[in-house]
Design a protein around this motif. Sequence first.
Motif, mmCIF file in Angstrom:
data_model
loop_
_atom_site.group_PDB
_atom_site.id
_atom_site.type_symbol
_atom_site.label_atom_id
_atom_site.label_comp_id
_atom_site.label_asym_id
_atom_site.label_seq_id
_atom_site.Cartn_x
_atom_site.Cartn_y
_atom_site.Cartn_z
ATOM 1 N N TRP A 173 2.829 -44.926 11.652
ATOM 2 C CA TRP A 173 1.532 -44.375 11.256
ATOM 3 C C TRP A 173 0.429 -44.690 12.263
ATOM 4 O O TRP A 173 0.428 -45.757 12.859
ATOM 5 N N ARG A 174 -0.530 -43.775 12.386
ATOM 6 C CA ARG A 174 -1.813 -44.129 12.956
ATOM 7 C C ARG A 174 -2.600 -44.821 11.848
ATOM 8 O O ARG A 174 -2.757 -44.267 10.744
ATOM 9 N N LYS A 175 -3.103 -46.007 12.093
ATOM 10 C CA LYS A 175 -3.682 -46.819 11.022
ATOM 11 C C LYS A 175 -4.847 -46.121 10.325
ATOM 12 O O LYS A 175 -4.949 -46.142 9.090
ATOM 13 N N ASP A 176 -5.742 -45.516 11.086
ATOM 14 C CA ASP A 176 -6.906 -44.866 10.479
ATOM 15 C C ASP A 176 -6.487 -43.790 9.486
ATOM 16 O O ASP A 176 -7.114 -43.617 8.438
ATOM 17 N N PHE A 177 -5.430 -43.057 9.822
ATOM 18 C CA PHE A 177 -4.944 -41.995 8.961
ATOM 19 C C PHE A 177 -4.363 -42.571 7.672
ATOM 20 O O PHE A 177 -4.645 -42.093 6.569
ATOM 21 N N LEU A 178 -3.561 -43.612 7.807
ATOM 22 C CA LEU A 178 -2.955 -44.249 6.633
ATOM 23 C C LEU A 178 -4.017 -44.862 5.731
ATOM 24 O O LEU A 178 -3.952 -44.765 4.501
#
Length: 322
Positions: A173-178
Amino acid sequence: MLENKMIKPYASIVILTYKQFDNLENNIKSISAQSYKNYEVIIQDDGSPNFDSSEISRLCKKYFEEGNYKINTNNKNLGTVKNYNRAIKNASGEVIIPLSQDDIFASENSLQYIIGFFNKPDVNICCSKRQGKVSKTIYPTKTEINYINELDYSHLLICILYKNFISGASLIWRKDFLTKLGGYDENYILMEDYPMILKLLKEGYSISFLDQVTVNYGENGVSSGNFSPTYIEDNVHLFNDLLENSEKYVKSKLCIQLIKYNLLYWKGLKNGKITIDLSLINIYLLWAITAIIAHVLRTDKRSLRLSVLLKAEDKTIKGDKL
């Protein structure tokens, strides 16, 4: 050296642990061998009674520089989902990469492949290939990879409802998206990946595919068939939710039937009774027969199978009431 420590880690590698630590050094060793070095390691333990913080610290100091790792343990057992969400909150990296203690990176370039893939601005979530440590079997299969790459989200959702072939072991995952999605659903205890994948597809998000084996995974977990009562509870909760909101997920009556029969199966396990439903067998036989026909006709199995599912609106399957 000090300047290097000031760099924000681009990748956060999350190691979730609970009671089992026998492979942890191999796990950590596979991280330290990576050619890509801009990462941090988060060891997130879920309240293991045998958690030895001094031994874990010794291992980390042996393989990592100070400041490149974090060791956390919960005061009590919270379950995989909450434990993972805690690790995500503690992560400083832009990309979240899971690596359970029973898993290892497949090669010294695994991180390089992952970070290179996430350099594409449109990639927010991806799954990669994974290989069983014992069986050496590589997943997803070629057909399943075609599904991920070629189907729109609504058709991929139908396939995932039939069988979840996107594993949490290789879900990155891209952290901001998650974080924007609210993290993993804490209504579940052990099952983090399947509900989230269904949610993504239902809401119209795409899942990218990294065509590299990035992880060699242990084959002793619940996703490999070793079911605990808590995992069965999660499945019953999931299929109840799918059934109650079936129109939001899929319009195909056949897929709704699959949901119903899966729910019956998991409720049977929960109650200690496993019953064989001939209607469910018929559905699986229908699915298998399409593969045989496709092979004989040299037709794309993906298109043929979807055709069977999407055009089965008038099929009547006995025993469709719960």
